[in-house]
Design a protein around this motif. Structure first.
Motif, PDB file in Angstrom:
ATOM      1  N   LYS A   1      33.618   4.964  88.530  1.00  0.00           N
ATOM      2  CA  LYS A   1      32.860   4.463  87.381  1.00  0.00           C
ATOM      3  C   LYS A   1      31.526   5.197  87.252  1.00  0.00           C
ATOM      4  CE  LYS A   1      31.448   0.545  84.746  1.00  0.00           C
ATOM      5  NZ  LYS A   1      31.691  -0.842  84.385  1.00  0.00           N
ATOM      6  N   LEU A   2      30.914   5.536  88.372  1.00  0.00           N
ATOM      7  CA  LEU A   2      29.670   6.317  88.311  1.00  0.00           C
ATOM      8  C   LEU A   2      29.892   7.628  87.570  1.00  0.00           C
ATOM      9  CD1 LEU A   2      27.781   6.084  91.741  1.00  0.00           C
ATOM     10  CD2 LEU A   2      27.142   5.089  89.550  1.00  0.00           C
TER      11      LEU A   2
ATOM     12  N   SER B   1      25.411  -4.696  86.763  1.00  0.00           N
ATOM     13  CA  SER B   1      24.411  -5.760  86.806  1.00  0.00           C
ATOM     14  C   SER B   1      23.469  -5.730  88.006  1.00  0.00           C
ATOM     15  CB  SER B   1      25.115  -7.131  86.777  1.00  0.00           C
ATOM     16  OG  SER B   1      25.954  -7.234  85.661  1.00  0.00           O
ATOM     17  N   LEU B   2      23.854  -5.095  89.100  1.00  0.00           N
ATOM     18  CA  LEU B   2      23.032  -5.131  90.303  1.00  0.00           C
ATOM     19  C   LEU B   2      22.363  -3.798  90.632  1.00  0.00           C
ATOM     20  CD1 LEU B   2      25.271  -7.301  92.692  1.00  0.00           C
ATOM     21  CD2 LEU B   2      23.379  -8.041  91.253  1.00  0.00           C
ATOM     22  N   LYS B   3      23.007  -2.713  90.238  1.00  0.00           N
ATOM     23  CA  LYS B   3      22.503  -1.394  90.624  1.00  0.00           C
ATOM     24  C   LYS B   3      21.321  -0.979  89.755  1.00  0.00           C
ATOM     25  CE  LYS B   3      23.999   3.381  91.350  1.00  0.00           C
ATOM     26  NZ  LYS B   3      22.830   3.926  90.654  1.00  0.00           N
ATOM     27  N   ASN B   4      20.241  -0.588  90.395  1.00  0.00           N
ATOM     28  CA  ASN B   4      19.103   0.002  89.696  1.00  0.00           C
ATOM     29  C   ASN B   4      18.413   0.974  90.649  1.00  0.00           C
ATOM     30  OD1 ASN B   4      17.180  -1.539  91.355  1.00  0.00           O
ATOM     31  ND2 ASN B   4      17.847  -3.299  90.129  1.00  0.00           N
ATOM     32  N   ILE B   5      17.317   1.548  90.241  1.00  0.00           N
ATOM     33  CA  ILE B   5      16.666   2.584  91.051  1.00  0.00           C
ATOM     34  C   ILE B   5      16.102   2.032  92.355  1.00  0.00           C
ATOM     35  CG2 ILE B   5      16.073   4.067  89.094  1.00  0.00           C
ATOM     36  CD1 ILE B   5      13.277   2.849  89.128  1.00  0.00           C
ATOM     37  N   ASN B   6      15.957   0.717  92.431  1.00  0.00           N
ATOM     38  CA  ASN B   6      15.402   0.119  93.643  1.00  0.00           C
ATOM     39  C   ASN B   6      16.464  -0.656  94.426  1.00  0.00           C
ATOM     40  OD1 ASN B   6      13.106  -0.278  95.306  1.00  0.00           O
ATOM     41  ND2 ASN B   6      12.924  -2.382  94.570  1.00  0.00           N
ATOM     42  N   THR B   7      17.712  -0.179  94.364  1.00  0.00           N
ATOM     43  CA  THR B   7      18.822  -0.884  95.002  1.00  0.00           C
ATOM     44  C   THR B   7      19.430  -0.062  96.124  1.00  0.00           C
ATOM     45  OG1 THR B   7      19.352  -2.079  92.969  1.00  0.00           O
ATOM     46  CG2 THR B   7      21.085  -1.923  94.609  1.00  0.00           C
ATOM     47  N   ASN B   8      19.748  -0.751  97.196  1.00  0.00           N
ATOM     48  CA  ASN B   8      20.405  -0.137  98.342  1.00  0.00           C
ATOM     49  C   ASN B   8      21.731  -0.875  98.556  1.00  0.00           C
ATOM     50  OD1 ASN B   8      20.797   1.405 100.710  1.00  0.00           O
ATOM     51  ND2 ASN B   8      19.900  -0.210 101.974  1.00  0.00           N
ATOM     52  N   ILE B   9      22.865  -0.233  98.181  1.00  0.00           N
ATOM     53  CA  ILE B   9      24.167  -0.897  98.259  1.00  0.00           C
ATOM     54  C   ILE B   9      24.887  -0.478  99.534  1.00  0.00           C
ATOM     55  CG2 ILE B   9      26.406  -1.233  97.147  1.00  0.00           C
ATOM     56  CD1 ILE B   9      25.114  -0.943  94.497  1.00  0.00           C
ATOM     57  N   LEU B  10      25.223  -1.483 100.365  1.00  0.00           N
ATOM     58  CA  LEU B  10      25.845  -1.236 101.664  1.00  0.00           C
ATOM     59  C   LEU B  10      27.261  -1.822 101.661  1.00  0.00           C
ATOM     60  CD1 LEU B  10      22.812  -2.279 103.912  1.00  0.00           C
ATOM     61  CD2 LEU B  10      23.360   0.005 103.033  1.00  0.00           C
ATOM     62  N   LEU B  11      28.250  -0.949 101.694  1.00  0.00           N
ATOM     63  CA  LEU B  11      29.651  -1.372 101.761  1.00  0.00           C
ATOM     64  C   LEU B  11      30.039  -1.432 103.235  1.00  0.00           C
ATOM     65  CD1 LEU B  11      32.347  -2.036 100.434  1.00  0.00           C
ATOM     66  CD2 LEU B  11      32.763   0.418 100.168  1.00  0.00           C
TER      67      LEU B  11
ATOM     68  N   TYR C   1      19.453  -1.020 106.448  1.00  0.00           N
ATOM     69  CA  TYR C   1      18.675  -1.995 105.675  1.00  0.00           C
ATOM     70  C   TYR C   1      17.298  -1.413 105.331  1.00  0.00           C
ATOM     71  CZ  TYR C   1      15.869  -6.221 104.861  1.00  0.00           C
ATOM     72  OH  TYR C   1      15.021  -7.167 104.339  1.00  0.00           O
ATOM     73  N   LEU C   2      16.870  -1.591 104.078  1.00  0.00           N
ATOM     74  CA  LEU C   2      15.570  -1.089 103.631  1.00  0.00           C
ATOM     75  C   LEU C   2      14.730  -2.257 103.125  1.00  0.00           C
ATOM     76  CD1 LEU C   2      16.770   2.085 101.662  1.00  0.00           C
ATOM     77  CD2 LEU C   2      15.832   1.987 103.990  1.00  0.00           C
ATOM     78  N   SER C   3      13.639  -2.513 103.793  1.00  0.00           N
ATOM     79  CA  SER C   3      12.823  -3.687 103.465  1.00  0.00           C
ATOM     80  C   SER C   3      12.127  -3.565 102.114  1.00  0.00           C
ATOM     81  CB  SER C   3      11.778  -3.921 104.566  1.00  0.00           C
ATOM     82  OG  SER C   3      10.957  -2.776 104.713  1.00  0.00           O
ATOM     83  N   ASN C   4      11.976  -2.330 101.617  1.00  0.00           N
ATOM     84  CA  ASN C   4      11.282  -2.138 100.344  1.00  0.00           C
ATOM     85  C   ASN C   4      12.236  -2.040  99.155  1.00  0.00           C
ATOM     86  OD1 ASN C   4      12.364   0.298 101.170  1.00  0.00           O
ATOM     87  ND2 ASN C   4      10.738   1.528 100.212  1.00  0.00           N
ATOM     88  N   LYS C   5      13.532  -2.347  99.392  1.00  0.00           N
ATOM     89  CA  LYS C   5      14.518  -2.284  98.320  1.00  0.00           C
ATOM     90  C   LYS C   5      15.332  -3.575  98.252  1.00  0.00           C
ATOM     91  CE  LYS C   5      15.328   2.720  97.945  1.00  0.00           C
ATOM     92  NZ  LYS C   5      15.123   2.836  96.494  1.00  0.00           N
ATOM     93  N   ASN C   6      16.053  -3.736  97.168  1.00  0.00           N
ATOM     94  CA  ASN C   6      17.016  -4.832  97.053  1.00  0.00           C
ATOM     95  C   ASN C   6      18.304  -4.392  97.724  1.00  0.00           C
ATOM     96  OD1 ASN C   6      15.316  -6.503  95.414  1.00  0.00           O
ATOM     97  ND2 ASN C   6      15.790  -5.162  93.684  1.00  0.00           N
ATOM     98  N   ASN C   7      18.693  -5.084  98.784  1.00  0.00           N
ATOM     99  CA  ASN C   7      19.873  -4.693  99.552  1.00  0.00           C
ATOM    100  C   ASN C   7      21.082  -5.503  99.097  1.00  0.00           C
ATOM    101  OD1 ASN C   7      18.787  -2.898 102.006  1.00  0.00           O
ATOM    102  ND2 ASN C   7      17.288  -4.495 101.531  1.00  0.00           N
ATOM    103  N   ILE C   8      22.082  -4.810  98.566  1.00  0.00           N
ATOM    104  CA  ILE C   8      23.332  -5.447  98.151  1.00  0.00           C
ATOM    105  C   ILE C   8      24.348  -5.171  99.253  1.00  0.00           C
ATOM    106  CG2 ILE C   8      25.046  -5.675  96.330  1.00  0.00           C
ATOM    107  CD1 ILE C   8      22.135  -6.130  95.407  1.00  0.00           C
ATOM    108  N   ILE C   9      24.766  -6.218  99.961  1.00  0.00           N
ATOM    109  CA  ILE C   9      25.700  -6.060 101.084  1.00  0.00           C
ATOM    110  C   ILE C   9      27.076  -6.561 100.649  1.00  0.00           C
ATOM    111  CG2 ILE C   9      26.215  -6.720 103.453  1.00  0.00           C
ATOM    112  CD1 ILE C   9      23.210  -7.048 103.901  1.00  0.00           C
ATOM    113  N   VAL C  10      28.068  -5.664 100.688  1.00  0.00           N
ATOM    114  CA  VAL C  10      29.423  -5.976 100.241  1.00  0.00           C
ATOM    115  C   VAL C  10      30.365  -5.943 101.446  1.00  0.00           C
ATOM    116  CG1 VAL C  10      31.282  -5.344  98.654  1.00  0.00           C
ATOM    117  CG2 VAL C  10      28.895  -4.851  98.040  1.00  0.00           C
TER     118      VAL C  10
ATOM    119  N   SER D   1      24.801   5.931  95.270  1.00  0.00           N
ATOM    120  CA  SER D   1      23.890   5.067  96.034  1.00  0.00           C
ATOM    121  C   SER D   1      24.653   4.142  96.964  1.00  0.00           C
ATOM    122  CB  SER D   1      23.042   4.235  95.068  1.00  0.00           C
ATOM    123  OG  SER D   1      23.889   3.441  94.262  1.00  0.00           O
ATOM    124  N   LEU D   2      25.958   4.371  97.117  1.00  0.00           N
ATOM    125  CA  LEU D   2      26.791   3.517  97.951  1.00  0.00           C
ATOM    126  C   LEU D   2      26.819   4.060  99.378  1.00  0.00           C
ATOM    127  CD1 LEU D   2      28.808   1.091  97.857  1.00  0.00           C
ATOM    128  CD2 LEU D   2      30.614   2.778  97.533  1.00  0.00           C
ATOM    129  N   HIS D   3      26.465   3.207 100.351  1.00  0.00           N
ATOM    130  CA  HIS D   3      26.432   3.632 101.758  1.00  0.00           C
ATOM    131  C   HIS D   3      27.490   2.861 102.540  1.00  0.00           C
ATOM    132  CE1 HIS D   3      22.687   5.675 100.825  1.00  0.00           C
ATOM    133  NE2 HIS D   3      22.206   4.546 100.332  1.00  0.00           N
TER     134      HIS D   3
END
Length: 547
Positions: free
Chosen positions: A361-362, A327-337, A385-394, A371-373
């Motif tokens: 799962k990928l 539901s959250l991951k797309n080409i404009n997503t930056n996921i930070l674990l 953090y990327l200002s031009n992307k949606n940042n998902i912080i886990v 795309s997981l950092h």
């Protein structure tokens, strides 16, 4: 209320035959109260085959719904490879080379490890159509006992293969009947509560003992469900046992009770210690035993008659990983674990569990780009953090001071509203945390119960009934008791005691609990991995549509 409709002798196969893509299928109309399990028995078709052909059934089956069932000689249900259409616990390891799938393994890695193609392993293991599961026993080929019998055989270097023979399991299927004896083992603590002066308790502004209150609410919910289910053809006799987890003497007395072996089902105890003790005795008499509240999976070890309805924290974290991809991951997503504290072993374990599940799962989805950092603390967040992307912080820390400071600093970055924060439900209860920040960053978390289902007090008959009878709002244990009784006892009524060995084939969504059982291997009980994903939105807690 009659249960005749679930009896195979009262059911007939459909005469309606339909041809789809050159193959013939029965077109079956589901009867009232008919379950998929009884349909699978009627047509002698594995439940997985029915689910594969009718994926909409994953969300439940309804009366009058039309489904397709393969005709017996159809290749979908008549795979030529000997014995490979059986479930893992039925695999004959004297004939076949087997391998138990490890937690981090993928189908691709297994094929490479044993030099077998995906086509070959899929042909030998039809259940792989539904995906590879940890602990699944796979057939890799036949053991070559004679040189002239090489059909469907693979030439494998068995010295390099981890051959795990299936354990001989004494699985007893008890006869279906109309009268069942059920034990509820709950910590009522009547010897303490009967001596409480309620008036003084109210004056001193103290609460009733918590464990007793939860036990009573669980019982009331359980009893309410029974009232809706029982009939002349299906009777339930409840025996109550007032036993606390640390009361070893009472536990021993129950185990030695001469009527113990006459029980058909046991629900409880609440906690792992007492459950482990009683389940060991229940196993001797093949009695199914259900844990309503503990999250510990170790209670399921080496006992196929156990099941637990409360998902572990690791299962919840894995569901959050699935949600991030679905539901959250797309080409404009930056996921930070994020790891907040390196010294917190539990946090580190949770981070690793999320990472493994996410990457696994990928691969299953055929996506190799990760795309997981992985980052450490607020410094790592700021650097990635990327200002031009949606940042998902886990993050998964439970240390209040660290978490509060962490979220306060993250909130300063999210003024442009491109941060979504994900974590544990316990974070929402931290009293030193500004709840505005959670709303600002759409804080998202997994939870084992449907929190939204109990909010609408006016549109829930079981809540209204409780308020009318008790004069107050019920605790969550009331809903847990109601849902557990409804799920298990309806299957007992419709399918008989055999259903207890098929829990992973019987998903269900109820008032408060999502039942989605998983069995690590053929020697263990069932772990419920059903959960929900919630998020804050406009200062309200919203249940997402993710399943």
């Amino acid at each position: 209320m009659s249960i005749v409709t679930s009896n195979l002798f009262g059911q007939l196969k459909s005469n309606n035959i339909k041809t789809i893509n050159g193959k013939k299928y029965y077109l079956h109309k589901v009867e009232k109260k008919q379950t998929l399990y009884s349909i699978s028995k009627l047509y002698t078709v594995d439940l997985e085959v029915i689910y594969n052909l009718n994926p909409e059934l994953k969300s439940g089956v309804k009366a009058e719904q039309e489904i397709i069932i393969p005709i017996a000689d159809n290749k979908l249900n008549n795979i030529e490879s000997e014995n490979v259409n059986l479930t893992p616990q039925a695999i004959d390891t004297l004939k076949f080379i087997t391998h138990k799938a490890l937690k981090s393994e993928t189908l691709y890695s297994i094929c490479k490890k044993f030099n077998i193609s995906e086509e070959e392993i899929n042909e030998l293991n039809p259940l792989l159509r539904t995906g590879l599961k940890e602990g699944q026993l796979l057939i890799l080929g036949k053991k070559n006992k004679t040189s002239d019998n090489k059909k469907n055989s693979l030439i494998l270097n068995t010295s390099k293969i981890n051959i795990i023979d299936s354990v001989t399991i004494n699985k007893i299927i008890k006869t279906k009947k109309t009268d069942y004896k059920i034990a509820l083992v709950l910590p009522f603590k009547l010897d303490e509560t009967l001596n409480i002066d309620v008036e003084n308790l109210a004056k001193s502004n103290n609460n009733f003992p918590l464990s007793s209150e939860l036990a009573i609410d669980f019982y009331l919910g359980f009893k309410k469900a029974i009232n809706y289910i029982v009939s002349e053809e299906f009777k339930i006799n409840i025996e109550l046992f007032d036993i606390s987890d640390n009361d070893s003497l009472k536990l021993k007395e129950l185990e030695k009770n001469t009527s113990f072996k006459e029980l058909d089902f046991i629900f409880g105890p609440f906690f792992a210690g007492g459950f482990k003790s009683i389940s060991k005795k229940a196993k001797e008499f093949y009695i199914p035993i259900i844990s309503p509240t503990t999250q510990q999976n170790k209670i399921l070890h080496d006992n196929i008659y156990t099941s637990k309805t409360n998902p572990s924290q690791y299962s919840l974290i894995e569901s959050l990983a699935d949600y991030c991809i679905d539901s959250l991951k797309n080409i404009n997503t930056n996921i930070l674990l994020t790891t907040i504290s390196d010294k917190d072993k539990k946090e580190t374990d949770f981070v690793n569990a999320f990472k493994i599940r996410y990457n696994e799962k990928l691969k299953l989805l055929g996506k190799t780009k990760d795309s997981l950092h992985l980052v450490k603390g607020i410094t790592g967040i700021k650097n990635s953090y990327l200002s031009n992307k949606n940042n998902i912080i886990v993050f998964f820390s439970n240390k209040k001071i660290f978490v509060s400071d962490f979220i306060n600093q993250i909130a300063l970055l999210s003024n442009n509203k491109n941060i979504v924060l994900c974590g544990l439900q316990s974070t929402t209860f931290f009293d030193n945390l500004d709840q505005n920040y959670l709303n600002q960053m759409s804080y998202t978390f997994p939870f084992q119960y449907d929190l939204s289902s109990i909010n609408n007090k006016n549109d829930n008959k079981i809540i209204a009934s409780y308020i009318e009878e008790q004069g107050t709002f019920p605790s969550e244990n009331y809903f847990i008791g109601y849902d557990i009784a409804t799920y298990y006892l309806k299957h007992l009524r419709d399918d008989g005691p055999e259903f207890i060995h098929q829990l992973d084939k019987l998903p269900s969504v109820s008032n408060y609990i999502r039942f989605n059982f998983f069995r690590p291997d053929s020697t263990t009980g069932f772990d419920n991995r059903g959960s929900y994903i919630f998020k804050y939105n406009n200062y309200e807690l919203i249940k997402t549509g993710w399943k």
